[in-house]
Design an enzyme around this catalytic site. Structure first.
Site, short mmCIF file in Angstrom:
data_model
loop_
_atom_site.label_atom_id
_atom_site.label_comp_id
_atom_site.label_asym_id
_atom_site.label_seq_id
_atom_site.Cartn_x
_atom_site.Cartn_y
_atom_site.Cartn_z
N SER A 173 0.85 -1.20 0.00
CA SER A 173 0.00 0.00 0.00
C SER A 173 0.88 1.25 0.00
O SER A 173 0.91 2.02 0.96
CB SER A 173 -0.92 -0.02 1.22
OG SER A 173 -1.69 -1.20 1.24
N GLY A 175 0.80 4.12 -1.55
CA GLY A 175 0.19 5.43 -1.45
C GLY A 175 -0.07 5.84 -0.01
O GLY A 175 0.20 6.98 0.39
N ASP A 176 -0.58 4.91 0.78
CA ASP A 176 -0.81 5.18 2.20
C ASP A 176 0.50 5.46 2.92
O ASP A 176 0.59 6.37 3.76
CB ASP A 176 -1.51 3.99 2.86
CG ASP A 176 -2.94 3.82 2.40
OD1 ASP A 176 -3.78 4.66 2.76
OD2 ASP A 176 -3.22 2.85 1.68
N SER A 177 1.50 4.65 2.64
CA SER A 177 2.77 4.78 3.35
C SER A 177 3.49 6.08 3.00
O SER A 177 4.09 6.72 3.86
CB SER A 177 3.66 3.57 3.05
OG SER A 177 3.04 2.37 3.49
N ALA A 180 1.81 8.75 4.86
CA ALA A 180 2.21 8.70 6.27
C ALA A 180 3.55 9.39 6.49
O ALA A 180 3.73 10.14 7.46
CB ALA A 180 2.27 7.25 6.74
#
Length: 417
Positions: A173, A175-177, A180
């Site tokens: 994932s 994009g999420d990381s 973050a």
């Protein structure tokens, strides 16, 4: 290898209080990094199951192994945020926090009177990191936005894969990381600004004018991905160039590609520096290309990408992956095998850098986790405990807020916690 004595450091963020209001990946990964470097992170979870990530991918006794990493060093507090009393408790935690990290849809916190403006009105030093699909403004702000959507809208998916096939995703994932990490960077810059403008609010009425200036860090997943897209915008604006999918190659930078050895192993060779290209061609016995005047700079090599790649591939087909790595490393050419996790865990470089940590679950069984990055020489991060059981710290945290054991028991009976 980090040589600092872990027994003598609490981490560079010791004393920083963080409240996490979020689930799954982007928000929790952001607060995870702060927890790894000493911040006290209180994670709010729903009493009826907690963060869905607790049940994602490979499980041990009903709990995700991923949870062991994503929630390490965090304190789990259960609050039924649909109740007024839980919202009151969360507000007290938020006002006491240095940093609030949330990844709900825009508007959710405002319904609970926990929005940035609500908190800033009381505590001007409030720092709130808000991670969402599209940011807190704009026509798409209210739409759900997972990492996959951010990767697509931000441009990453369009350039990933082979030109004759649909776009592919990275197998994590990403994009999420990436969002973050932008959240962590934003939080640290906001914390620095708060500290140089007055510091932490002491919680006392009338002392607001002495507090430093907080701010909202607005992180959109698609913008975080977009921020990685190199020269995409000026190339299109100035020259009308739309970067397309190029498989394993790096477009416009030659040679940098994935090649296949005699036994079918894949190897990445990056010979795109001018001097490196010369050494690479000599190493693969292509002195004609090494001394070709037209190929001495990258802009001369780009029109002949196919010819150069074919020459490298022909050589690779005569080599095992071991012989190719040995030859090119001896020639000081950047080269690498494409690692699986099995390769990583048996690799001497990973071992020398202590990139795995051995831990134990409550039942005594052991598990390896990835070690903490980046490595700080004097105040390294460390794992104090694995991802906690749901609500493991509820009583401790509420008691510290001033609630009595009798009140805490009543909250349980009323299903507030």
């Amino acid at each position: 290898m980090v040589n600092a004595d872990l027994s003598k450091t609490k981490g560079p963020l010791a004393g920083v209080k963080v409240l996490e209001l979020g689930t799954l990946i982007a928000g929790p990964f952001c607060s995870r990094m702060l927890a790894e470097f000493g911040a006290e992170v209180i994670k709010i979870e729903a009493p009826d199951g907690g963060d869905p990530l607790r049940h994602w991918r490979v499980l041990k006794d009903g709990t995700s192994l991923w949870w062991s990493v994503q929630a390490r060093n965090k304190k789990s507090v259960t609050l039924n945020m649909k109740t007024t009393q839980a919202q009151t408790i969360a507000r007290a935690l938020a006002l006491d926090a240095d940093i609030i990290i949330e990844n709900y849809r825009p508007g959710v916190l405002e319904k609970w009177q926990l929005g940035y403006d609500d908190l800033k009105a009381i505590n001007p030093a409030t720092i709130m990191v808000r991670l969402s699909g599209y940011g807190q403004t704009g026509p798409l702000r209210d739409l759900p936005g997972f990492g996959a959507i951010g990767e697509s809208m931000g441009g990453l998916r369009y350039v990933s894969g082979h030109p004759d096939r649909p776009p592919v995703r990275v197998g994590i994932s990403i994009g999420d990381s990436v969002a973050a990490l932008h959240g962590v960077i934003g939080a640290m810059m906001a914390l620095r600004h708060r500290d140089v403008t007055g510091g932490r609010w002491n919680g006392k009425a009338g002392a607001e004018s002495l507090a430093g200036q907080g701010q909202m860090v607005d992180v959109a997943l698609y913008e975080s991905v977009f921020n990685l897209m190199e020269s995409l915008v000026p190339e299109f604006d100035f020259a009308g160039v739309v970067r397309e999918r190029t498989g394993g190659a790096l477009p416009g930078i030659v040679p940098s590609n994935t090649y296949t050895t005699a036994e079918g192993d894949n190897i990445v060779i990056a010979g795109n520096g001018d001097a490196i290209f010369h050494r690479l061609m000599l190493a693969i016995n292509r002195t004609d290309l090494a001394h070709d005047a037209a190929l001495q700079r990258n802009d001369g090599r780009v029109p002949r990408t196919a010819e150069i790649d074919a020459a490298i591939q022909s050589w690779c087909e005569t080599q095992t992956i071991e012989s190719a790595l040995s030859c090119l490393r001896q020639a000081d050419v950047p080269v690498g095998k494409i690692y699986s996790v099995r390769d990583m865990m048996n690799d001497a470089q990973f071992q020398a850098r202590e990139m795995f940590e051995q831990h134990q679950f409550a039942d005594g069984t052991s598990v390896k986790l990835p070690a903490i990055s980046p490595k700080l020489s004097e105040t390294p991060g460390r794992t104090l405990w694995l991802g906690p059981d749901l609500g493991a710290h509820t009583e401790e945290v509420l008691f510290a807020l001033g609630y009595t054991l009798e009140q805490i028991q009543a909250f349980k009976e009323q299903q507030i916690i």
